[in-house]
Design a protein around this motif. Structure first.
Motif, mmCIF file in Angstrom:
data_model
loop_
_atom_site.group_PDB
_atom_site.id
_atom_site.type_symbol
_atom_site.label_atom_id
_atom_site.label_comp_id
_atom_site.label_asym_id
_atom_site.label_seq_id
_atom_site.Cartn_x
_atom_site.Cartn_y
_atom_site.Cartn_z
ATOM 1 N N GLY A 35 0.809 -1.207 0.000
ATOM 2 C CA GLY A 35 0.000 0.000 0.000
ATOM 3 C C GLY A 35 0.844 1.260 0.000
ATOM 4 O O GLY A 35 2.015 1.239 -0.380
ATOM 5 N N PHE A 36 0.210 2.315 0.475
ATOM 6 C CA PHE A 36 0.821 3.644 0.436
ATOM 7 C C PHE A 36 0.651 4.302 1.796
ATOM 8 O O PHE A 36 -0.380 4.148 2.449
ATOM 9 N N MET A 37 1.657 5.077 2.201
ATOM 10 C CA MET A 37 1.602 5.762 3.485
ATOM 11 C C MET A 37 2.339 7.086 3.365
ATOM 12 O O MET A 37 3.313 7.197 2.611
ATOM 13 N N GLY A 38 1.886 8.044 4.162
ATOM 14 C CA GLY A 38 2.629 9.281 4.328
ATOM 15 C C GLY A 38 2.323 10.412 3.375
ATOM 16 O O GLY A 38 2.994 11.431 3.404
ATOM 17 N N GLY A 39 1.330 10.296 2.547
ATOM 18 C CA GLY A 39 1.073 11.323 1.542
ATOM 19 C C GLY A 39 0.051 12.364 1.962
ATOM 20 O O GLY A 39 -0.389 12.404 3.112
ATOM 21 N N GLY A 55 3.178 12.467 -2.395
ATOM 22 C CA GLY A 55 3.960 12.411 -1.169
ATOM 23 C C GLY A 55 3.942 11.071 -0.462
ATOM 24 O O GLY A 55 4.593 10.903 0.566
ATOM 25 N N HIS A 56 3.217 10.107 -1.006
ATOM 26 C CA HIS A 56 3.165 8.778 -0.396
ATOM 27 C C HIS A 56 4.429 7.986 -0.684
ATOM 28 O O HIS A 56 5.094 8.199 -1.699
ATOM 29 N N TYR A 57 4.716 7.060 0.197
ATOM 30 C CA TYR A 57 5.718 6.025 -0.012
ATOM 31 C C TYR A 57 4.982 4.763 -0.429
ATOM 32 O O TYR A 57 3.876 4.515 0.055
ATOM 33 N N GLU A 58 5.592 3.936 -1.262
ATOM 34 C CA GLU A 58 5.095 2.571 -1.439
ATOM 35 C C GLU A 58 5.595 1.792 -0.223
ATOM 36 O O GLU A 58 6.787 1.844 0.106
ATOM 37 N N VAL A 59 4.698 1.076 0.440
ATOM 38 C CA VAL A 59 5.054 0.358 1.663
ATOM 39 C C VAL A 59 4.501 -1.059 1.654
ATOM 40 O O VAL A 59 3.580 -1.377 0.901
ATOM 41 N N VAL A 60 5.078 -1.861 2.523
ATOM 42 C CA VAL A 60 4.471 -3.134 2.890
ATOM 43 C C VAL A 60 4.163 -3.059 4.380
ATOM 44 O O VAL A 60 4.971 -2.566 5.164
ATOM 45 N N GLN A 61 2.952 -3.489 4.729
ATOM 46 C CA GLN A 61 2.583 -3.557 6.135
ATOM 47 C C GLN A 61 2.434 -5.027 6.493
ATOM 48 O O GLN A 61 1.660 -5.765 5.872
ATOM 49 N N ILE A 62 3.201 -5.422 7.480
ATOM 50 C CA ILE A 62 3.317 -6.814 7.876
ATOM 51 C C ILE A 62 2.576 -7.019 9.197
ATOM 52 O O ILE A 62 2.823 -6.290 10.163
ATOM 53 N N GLN A 90 14.917 3.750 -5.153
ATOM 54 C CA GLN A 90 15.625 2.487 -4.972
ATOM 55 C C GLN A 90 15.870 1.848 -6.328
ATOM 56 O O GLN A 90 14.920 1.593 -7.086
ATOM 57 N N PHE A 91 17.155 1.645 -6.607
ATOM 58 C CA PHE A 91 17.566 0.927 -7.804
ATOM 59 C C PHE A 91 17.009 1.618 -9.043
ATOM 60 O O PHE A 91 17.179 2.830 -9.152
ATOM 61 N N HIS A 92 16.315 0.931 -9.933
ATOM 62 C CA HIS A 92 15.845 1.630 -11.133
ATOM 63 C C HIS A 92 14.548 2.402 -10.898
ATOM 64 O O HIS A 92 14.098 3.130 -11.785
ATOM 65 N N ASP A 93 13.968 2.274 -9.724
ATOM 66 C CA ASP A 93 12.750 3.014 -9.401
ATOM 67 C C ASP A 93 13.126 4.348 -8.766
ATOM 68 O O ASP A 93 13.669 4.388 -7.658
ATOM 69 N N ARG A 94 12.852 5.422 -9.473
ATOM 70 C CA ARG A 94 13.252 6.753 -9.034
ATOM 71 C C ARG A 94 12.030 7.558 -8.638
ATOM 72 O O ARG A 94 10.972 7.447 -9.252
ATOM 73 N N GLY A 95 12.176 8.378 -7.645
ATOM 74 C CA GLY A 95 11.102 9.251 -7.211
ATOM 75 C C GLY A 95 10.816 9.105 -5.730
ATOM 76 O O GLY A 95 11.197 8.118 -5.092
ATOM 77 N N SER A 96 10.131 10.111 -5.181
ATOM 78 C CA SER A 96 9.868 10.146 -3.742
ATOM 79 C C SER A 96 9.038 8.959 -3.255
ATOM 80 O O SER A 96 9.168 8.544 -2.102
ATOM 81 N N GLN A 97 8.217 8.402 -4.119
ATOM 82 C CA GLN A 97 7.386 7.266 -3.719
ATOM 83 C C GLN A 97 8.217 6.003 -3.468
ATOM 84 O O GLN A 97 7.740 5.056 -2.860
ATOM 85 N N TYR A 98 9.464 6.001 -3.913
ATOM 86 C CA TYR A 98 10.340 4.833 -3.757
ATOM 87 C C TYR A 98 11.421 5.035 -2.703
ATOM 88 O O TYR A 98 12.345 4.230 -2.599
ATOM 89 N N ARG A 99 11.316 6.105 -1.911
ATOM 90 C CA ARG A 99 12.274 6.317 -0.818
ATOM 91 C C ARG A 99 12.130 5.207 0.225
ATOM 92 O O ARG A 99 11.117 4.520 0.284
ATOM 93 N N THR A 100 13.144 5.101 1.064
ATOM 94 C CA THR A 100 13.107 4.104 2.135
ATOM 95 C C THR A 100 12.695 4.761 3.448
ATOM 96 O O THR A 100 13.042 5.912 3.723
ATOM 97 N N ALA A 101 11.955 4.003 4.253
ATOM 98 C CA ALA A 101 11.546 4.476 5.572
ATOM 99 C C ALA A 101 11.071 3.301 6.409
ATOM 100 O O ALA A 101 10.563 2.308 5.881
ATOM 101 N N ILE A 102 11.257 3.458 7.690
ATOM 102 C CA ILE A 102 10.674 2.554 8.672
ATOM 103 C C ILE A 102 9.565 3.346 9.353
ATOM 104 O O ILE A 102 9.819 4.402 9.943
ATOM 105 N N PHE A 103 8.338 2.870 9.235
ATOM 106 C CA PHE A 103 7.194 3.519 9.867
ATOM 107 C C PHE A 103 6.911 2.777 11.170
ATOM 108 O O PHE A 103 6.525 1.616 11.146
ATOM 109 N N TYR A 104 7.090 3.456 12.287
ATOM 110 C CA TYR A 104 6.903 2.795 13.574
ATOM 111 C C TYR A 104 5.469 2.972 14.070
ATOM 112 O O TYR A 104 4.824 3.990 13.835
ATOM 113 N N HIS A 105 4.979 1.928 14.753
ATOM 114 C CA HIS A 105 3.628 1.928 15.297
ATOM 115 C C HIS A 105 3.621 2.144 16.802
ATOM 116 O O HIS A 105 2.567 2.455 17.367
#
Length: 179
Positions: A35-39, A55-62, A90-105
């Protein structure tokens, strides 16, 4: 956040297609949603997020059972999936949506994430600064169904995309060789 004593962990690591499989194969992992978070808009579509303008990141929520797989183990699995020095994607995926982040709960997750990030910095594994953000989790907007478990639903497309991304070469060169 806790359901049946399960907890949630949310990570941004570039394209969410590549972030599901490493976690999906572990004991104690109950579910993984892409999904998406942070936008700045509610209920964005994949196409809107992919534009880089939301402004969203692509994320996985586990969803995981912490008695079988700790948050610290999730962190130790997360870091070697990414290039934590790349602020622009990340790698060939460019743009703010592909930045890295740890979203803490929880505050405990925040503290564990900060400790793990500091350990990466102190390891001197990378000559460039570690830019992965540690951010309070916000609303998860699920990606469309075709993006859920993409590696299972479209194995050929997944393997082709992952191969051309450069992710595996980076992991091999920067994580596997340097213990």
């Amino acid at each position: 956040m806790i359901e049946n004593n399960y907890e949630k962990a949310t990570f941004a690591g570039g394209c969410f297609w590549c972030m599901v499989q490493p976690f999906d194969e572990q004991p104690g992992i109950i579910d993984i949603k892409s999904g998406f978070m942070g936008g700045v808009i509610s209920n964005p579509t994949y196409e809107q997020v992919k534009s880089g303008e939301t402004g969203h990141y692509e994320v996985v929520q586990i969803t995981y059972d912490p008695t079988l797989f700790s948050y610290e183990k999730l962190l130790s699995l997360y870091w070697p999936q990414i290039d934590p020095t790349d602020p622009d994607g990340q790698f060939h995926d460019r743009g703010s949506q592909y930045r890295t982040a740890i979203f803490y709960h929880t505050n405990e997750q925040k503290e564990a994430a900060e400790v793990s990030k500091q350990a990466i910095i102190e390891s001197k594994r990378f000559s460039k600064p570690i830019v992965t953000s540690i951010v309070k989790a916000s609303t998860l907007y699920l990606a469309e169904e075709e993006h859920q478990d993409f590696y299972k639903k479209s194995p050929k497309a997944y393997k082709d995309d992952r191969k051309k991304s450069g992710r595996d070469e980076f992991i091999s060169a920067n994580w596997e060789k340097k213990g």
